[in-house]
Design a protein around this motif. Structure first.
Motif, mmCIF file in Angstrom:
data_model
loop_
_atom_site.group_PDB
_atom_site.id
_atom_site.type_symbol
_atom_site.label_atom_id
_atom_site.label_comp_id
_atom_site.label_asym_id
_atom_site.label_seq_id
_atom_site.Cartn_x
_atom_site.Cartn_y
_atom_site.Cartn_z
ATOM 1 N N ASP A 1 2.890 0.998 3.434
ATOM 2 C CA ASP A 1 4.203 0.382 3.285
ATOM 3 C C ASP A 1 5.225 1.355 2.710
ATOM 4 O O ASP A 1 6.429 1.193 2.939
ATOM 5 N N ALA A 2 4.756 2.327 1.942
ATOM 6 C CA ALA A 2 5.663 3.281 1.310
ATOM 7 C C ALA A 2 4.949 4.602 1.068
ATOM 8 O O ALA A 2 3.726 4.647 0.914
ATOM 9 N N ALA A 3 5.742 5.657 1.033
ATOM 10 C CA ALA A 3 5.271 6.984 0.639
ATOM 11 C C ALA A 3 6.140 7.458 -0.521
ATOM 12 O O ALA A 3 7.339 7.153 -0.580
ATOM 13 N N VAL B 1 -2.393 -0.294 -11.662
ATOM 14 C CA VAL B 1 -2.699 -0.702 -10.289
ATOM 15 C C VAL B 1 -3.862 0.151 -9.791
ATOM 16 O O VAL B 1 -4.139 1.224 -10.349
ATOM 17 N N PRO B 2 -4.560 -0.260 -8.733
ATOM 18 C CA PRO B 2 -5.651 0.556 -8.202
ATOM 19 C C PRO B 2 -5.135 1.878 -7.625
ATOM 20 O O PRO B 2 -4.237 1.877 -6.781
ATOM 21 N N ARG C 1 0.846 -1.187 0.000
ATOM 22 C CA ARG C 1 0.000 0.000 0.000
ATOM 23 C C ARG C 1 0.886 1.242 0.000
ATOM 24 O O ARG C 1 1.791 1.378 0.827
ATOM 25 N N VAL C 2 0.598 2.190 -0.904
ATOM 26 C CA VAL C 2 1.445 3.359 -1.120
ATOM 27 C C VAL C 2 0.607 4.624 -1.024
ATOM 28 O O VAL C 2 -0.514 4.678 -1.556
ATOM 29 N N ARG D 1 -0.471 -2.863 -4.204
ATOM 30 C CA ARG D 1 -1.863 -3.255 -4.002
ATOM 31 C C ARG D 1 -2.821 -2.079 -4.143
ATOM 32 O O ARG D 1 -3.936 -2.223 -4.646
ATOM 33 N N GLU D 2 -2.388 -0.905 -3.697
ATOM 34 C CA GLU D 2 -3.219 0.298 -3.768
ATOM 35 C C GLU D 2 -2.334 1.521 -3.671
ATOM 36 O O GLU D 2 -1.358 1.543 -2.917
ATOM 37 N N VAL D 3 -2.687 2.560 -4.431
ATOM 38 C CA VAL D 3 -2.068 3.884 -4.298
ATOM 39 C C VAL D 3 -3.157 4.860 -3.856
ATOM 40 O O VAL D 3 -4.201 4.964 -4.511
#
Length: 214
Positions: free
Chosen positions: A106-108, A86-87, A42-43, A62-64
């Motif tokens: 998980d990330a920015a 990606v979504p 997830r980002v 998985r998601e932005v």
């Protein structure tokens, strides 16, 4: 909804859309690919602009959640999200008060945005807040030159440049701000890049930093 009126710069937004398309053809697309390579989970993307990063996200994401304060750019980002691999969920908000939960990502990603946030320390504190322990920050920014002549020139032009370029400050030491926010820079490259022929070549940094586990 938070008041985003101070972030509305429609003239700059229209110019940015034109320039960003040209910039992609001048090498910026390759920098975006390097920036996002290997991401997963997830980002949150801060200051997503018109969504130029979206097509470069790898399938493991998985998601932005893409946060953008400027209305015209956010509308363009919503259109770009429709063609992303990606979504992508585009939301109204700004880097100083991200409309997302603590520790949920998980990330920015920050891409050519820390030059223009009103306060880097506040924005990076928000990055720390929303990252899970051990989560990473991916950054791609133009920064102040280490060369004394160009650095002083950047200092001199910054007051006017902020007015004409949507609040951009070309003389920021963004790597130092990232470290001062308590994020550990694990990888960084520094290079000169001319986004469009009408602009000067400026020093850029691209890399990743991590929020400590504890």
């Amino acid at each position: 909804m938070r008041d985003l009126s101070k972030f509305q710069r429609p003239r700059f937004a229209r110019a940015y859309e034109r320039m960003s398309a040209e910039s992609e053809r001048s090498g910026t697309a390759e920098h975006r690919q390097r920036l996002l390579a290997g991401l997963a989970g997830r980002v949150v993307e801060i200051g997503a602009g018109n969504g130029m990063n979206f097509r470069h996200y790898p399938p493991e994401v998985r998601e932005v959640v893409a946060v953008e304060p400027e209305d015209l750019l956010r509308s363009a980002a919503e259109r770009a999200a429709g063609g992303a691999p990606v979504p992508v969920r585009v939301v109204a908000g700004h880097g100083g008060a991200l409309p997302v939960e603590d520790g949920g990502f998980d990330a920015a990603v920050v891409s050519l945005v820390l030059c223009s946030v009103p306060d880097q320390a506040v924005a990076l504190a928000e990055v720390r807040r929303v990252l899970r322990p051990g989560g990473e920050l991916r950054f791609y920014e133009h920064v102040r030159s280490r060369g004394p002549a160009l650095g002083v020139l950047q200092d001199l032009v910054t007051p006017l440049w902020r007015v004409v370029a949507g609040g951009c400050r070309p003389n920021r030491d963004t790597a130092r701000a990232i470290r001062e926010a308590g994020l550990v820079i694990e990888e960084q490259t520094r290079f000169s890049h001319r986004p469009v022929p009408s602009t000067p070549a400026l020093p850029h940094i691209l890399g990743r930093a991590r929020k400590p586990d504890a």
